[in-house]
Scaffold this active site. Sequence first.
Site, PDB file in Angstrom:
ATOM      1  N   CYS A   1       0.796  -1.226   0.000  1.00  0.00           N
ATOM      2  CA  CYS A   1       0.000   0.000   0.000  1.00  0.00           C
ATOM      3  C   CYS A   1       0.829   1.276   0.000  1.00  0.00           C
ATOM      4  O   CYS A   1       0.269   2.376  -0.020  1.00  0.00           O
ATOM      5  CB  CYS A   1      -0.958   0.000   1.191  1.00  0.00           C
TER       6      CYS A   1
ATOM      7  N   HIS B   1      -2.398   8.578   5.996  1.00  0.00           N
ATOM      8  CA  HIS B   1      -2.792   7.288   5.428  1.00  0.00           C
ATOM      9  C   HIS B   1      -4.244   7.019   5.816  1.00  0.00           C
ATOM     10  O   HIS B   1      -5.045   6.658   4.964  1.00  0.00           O
ATOM     11  CB  HIS B   1      -1.878   6.185   5.948  1.00  0.00           C
TER      12      HIS B   1
ATOM     13  N   GLU C   1      -0.326   6.045  13.229  1.00  0.00           N
ATOM     14  CA  GLU C   1       0.210   7.227  12.557  1.00  0.00           C
ATOM     15  C   GLU C   1      -0.008   8.501  13.360  1.00  0.00           C
ATOM     16  O   GLU C   1       0.786   9.437  13.255  1.00  0.00           O
ATOM     17  CB  GLU C   1      -0.304   7.357  11.129  1.00  0.00           C
TER      18      GLU C   1
ATOM     19  N   LYS D   1      -9.233   8.870   2.185  1.00  0.00           N
ATOM     20  CA  LYS D   1      -9.833   7.542   2.077  1.00  0.00           C
ATOM     21  C   LYS D   1     -11.263   7.550   2.590  1.00  0.00           C
ATOM     22  O   LYS D   1     -12.043   6.654   2.262  1.00  0.00           O
ATOM     23  CB  LYS D   1      -9.005   6.520   2.839  1.00  0.00           C
TER      24      LYS D   1
ATOM     25  N   HIS E   1      -9.834   2.886  -0.111  1.00  0.00           N
ATOM     26  CA  HIS E   1      -8.422   2.500  -0.081  1.00  0.00           C
ATOM     27  C   HIS E   1      -8.121   1.637  -1.301  1.00  0.00           C
ATOM     28  O   HIS E   1      -8.463   0.457  -1.350  1.00  0.00           O
ATOM     29  CB  HIS E   1      -8.143   1.734   1.203  1.00  0.00           C
TER      30      HIS E   1
ATOM     31  N   PHE F   1       0.966  -3.300   4.411  1.00  0.00           N
ATOM     32  CA  PHE F   1       1.232  -4.637   4.926  1.00  0.00           C
ATOM     33  C   PHE F   1       2.665  -5.033   4.578  1.00  0.00           C
ATOM     34  O   PHE F   1       3.176  -4.711   3.506  1.00  0.00           O
ATOM     35  CB  PHE F   1       0.257  -5.645   4.321  1.00  0.00           C
TER      36      PHE F   1
END
Length: 423
Positions: free
Chosen positions: A170, A310, A321, A342, A347, A406
């Site tokens: 990602c 993110h 974050e 998002k 996403h 990930f």
Amino acid sequence: MSARRVVVTGIGVLAPGGVGAKDFWSLLSEGRTATRGITFFDPSPFRSQVAAEVDFVPAEHGLGPQEVRRMDRAAQLAVAATREAIADSGLEFHALDPYRTGVTIGSAVGATMGLDAEYGVVSDGGRLHLVDHRYAVPHLYDYLVPSSFAAEVARAVGAEGPCTVVSTGCTSGIDSVGHAVELIREGSADVMVAGSSDAPISPITVACFDAIKATTPRNDDPGHASRPFDASRNGFVLGEGAAVFVLEELGAARARGAHVYAEIAGYASRCNAFHMTGLRPDGAEMAEAIRVALDEARIPGDRIDYINAHGSGTKQNDRHETAAFKRSLGDHAYRTPVSSIKSMVGHSLGAIGSIEIAASALAIEHDVVPPTANLHTRDPECDLDYVPLTARDWRTDTVLTVGSGFGGFQSAMVLTDPDRRAR
């Protein structure tokens, strides 16, 4: 390190609810959401049945029947975004030295839709254990190899220089652009076409995220299903899309009178070497990526005007974050607007990093911070200024955009207005 400075002079975006950079920015600045029930297939067997789909008609972007047959949907999105970026840049690519023109495209899951569909055909809907390859499309190899994405874009622009696919989960969309910037800085290319594309809304992808309960089961309210930083969030909404940029050296761009959206002043990536899907709560690795990106940009943390987070909408990520911003920016984190797009476009895995770079560049262009939609009740552990619901007029000279993927990948990029930076 070379003193060459790299700027964005062309933007192409195909995002949910915003096909084209202009419509994309309208969606963000108005705080509208593009999440809805899945329409690409029957989602009823799955836990999560919502997604953010792009209303994409290939023929409207100049793609003929043969190109549609040859290319997976993600490759089609990449080529269509590339064509918009080229037109926006004003560069005459046919007049460029092809060996000094390169391509970097990011993708997390490659030609997922094409592979999923073709498996269904060759296995007779999953009935056959031993599949019959004779029923597959003749371009199945292009689906299998993600490098075909970069090759298609290179063909579209006539680029014969460096040509690469970056696949780091990602963070692919940030990392592909960061790699392109370095190629220009080091003198390996003069112009780069860089960005990312993913079209993962397929049964296999939905099943994978269902299995780890990463996506939201809020199927009864798709338009409000993506809720980054909200206390009621319960997973992300899967999306798709593409964003592609024309990047060139600042001096060359100014010499030809190009419109400059932003300078990409700093970039860094780190890995937590910890867990495939887990994140340490202190955000140390993301904070380190932010620190290095700021150092490369030679910009202190208190000069950041906006953070494009993110913000996936999972409890683990949002807290991680938030801690990283505090760790890297100190008290300034509390004075800096933060938001997650998002909440509006979902996403799109490897594509989202580039889509968020586009949002960051346009925030600088318009001096507007897009909102975090659907944020009504803030998680007490997420105590920064997340710009809930409504866009904010805000002097936005310098933007920090980050990604988390990930595998433990953590990436950060600093964009700034080169003229304001000089002043």
